[in-house]
Design an enzyme around this catalytic site. Sequence first.
Site, short mmCIF file in Angstrom:
data_model
loop_
_atom_site.label_atom_id
_atom_site.label_comp_id
_atom_site.label_asym_id
_atom_site.label_seq_id
_atom_site.Cartn_x
_atom_site.Cartn_y
_atom_site.Cartn_z
N LYS A 72 0.78 -1.08 0.29
CA LYS A 72 0.11 0.09 -0.09
C LYS A 72 0.81 1.47 0.07
O LYS A 72 2.16 1.12 0.63
CB LYS A 72 -0.83 0.07 1.24
CG LYS A 72 -1.78 0.95 1.36
CD LYS A 72 -2.88 0.88 2.20
CE LYS A 72 -4.34 1.63 2.15
NZ LYS A 72 -5.20 1.68 0.85
N CYS A 193 -2.09 10.85 -6.19
CA CYS A 193 -3.20 10.45 -5.15
C CYS A 193 -3.87 11.68 -5.37
O CYS A 193 -3.58 12.88 -4.87
CB CYS A 193 -2.65 10.15 -3.92
SG CYS A 193 -3.69 10.12 -2.59
#
Length: 448
Positions: A72, A193
């Site tokens: 992650k 992101c």
Amino acid sequence: MAAININISTIDLSTTLGAKKKQQQNGATTTTNNNVIHLTSVIYNASGPRTGTSTAMAKIAVSEGAGGVLAKSATLVAQKGNDLPRTWHEDSNGAAAAASSSSTSSTTSLNSEGLPNNGIDYYINPQTIRETMAGCTNRKPYMVSISGKTLNDNLQMLQKIYKAIHEQQQQHDANPGDDEKINIAAVELNLACPNIIGKPTIGYDFEQMEDVLKRVSSLPCFGTTSPPLFPLGVKLPPYFDRSHFIMAATILNKYKHILTYVATINTIGNALAVDYPAEMKAVRPNGGYAGLSGPAVKYTALANVCMMRELLDESIDVVGVGGVQTGKDVFEMILCGAHAVQVGTCHWLEGPGCFDRICRELRLIMKEKGYTKIEDFRGKLKEWSKEGATLSREARMSERRKEGVVESGGGKQNNMSMMSDGYHSLFIAVLFVVIAVLLADKYQIVSL
Ligand code: DHB
């Protein structure tokens, strides 16, 4: 076709990222990492879903079909992420459905998780890597992803990673019996992101993107005189305008000496889903705006892979990601030039079993088309042509014939419905004869 002669188990799906770069760097001093990433299969997980802990990642590690394990996206310090509910999935009726591991097919999804993660120290800790890779029987790589909240955070994390790799190598050199796979094989720097409230997506801010790459390339582990000490990839947001593709690719090419691959695309940022019964936003944080993923983004992903492959230096490999859920999706990505393909939303909803299934489907496609290895079709997407259109029409017609659908007059019918139509007519004819005979008997035209 050659298909009949291909034994499916001999189809090799392994692939190497950075092979061209290695060729170009021949002669220069290389490190034990060699700056290449050997994926045991062309398909592996995208950073994000089911990658937060070693327990979750271990399931990817044991999956035969997954070519590597990507952790992650980490921040410098562990964090919880945004408030719940921060994800949303659309079921086939268009209604909101809760995230469910029992779901077998991928759907359109939104997430605004805000980078919940255990912090970089967790993902580079040899204990985490050991727990993750313990059940892995082949030599697939373990890779980390970083998404710093500031440039300094990214630089600090890269230095921590370099130190961890170095220490692990020393440990291995001192104890050659030690398992070599307990190390970090590559780093993916997330420039995409979209869910950090108040922060721009770096990949859309070209000045910032250039600054990040410049500062990263000046770290000691990416010194300009020798190859980088570990392979680096960057994850990009989707682009929609050719001028933006060109600007991004120009910057990336400038730093080709440190870039092994570019992963494209991340979620499409700032999508909005409406909860129909409640007439409200379906996701709570960030004003309801969230990253879009799943099959809805596949065509944008294919275009990004294709255009990036066209514009990037050939030493930078392209990793395709976005809406991939079948072997056909992977085939299309590779045809567009992808060297490997990551699976995100489908892995999220279907679980790690998706990697084996997708590999099986890809092998069947390759057998049918007579391909024995990925290089047979990688990057070989053709321009539209009349000959191609004819071939496609014939293939569709042959497929329909196989399914039992035949053309009749202006319309279409399949064999089953034609058969039931035939029985229907026969039944009416028999009924008609019986009635006629009964009437004839009644009026004594004939006597039964
Ligand atoms: C998150 C979302 C992303 O698209 C990403 O690449 C990394 C993290 C998130 O919201 O947690």
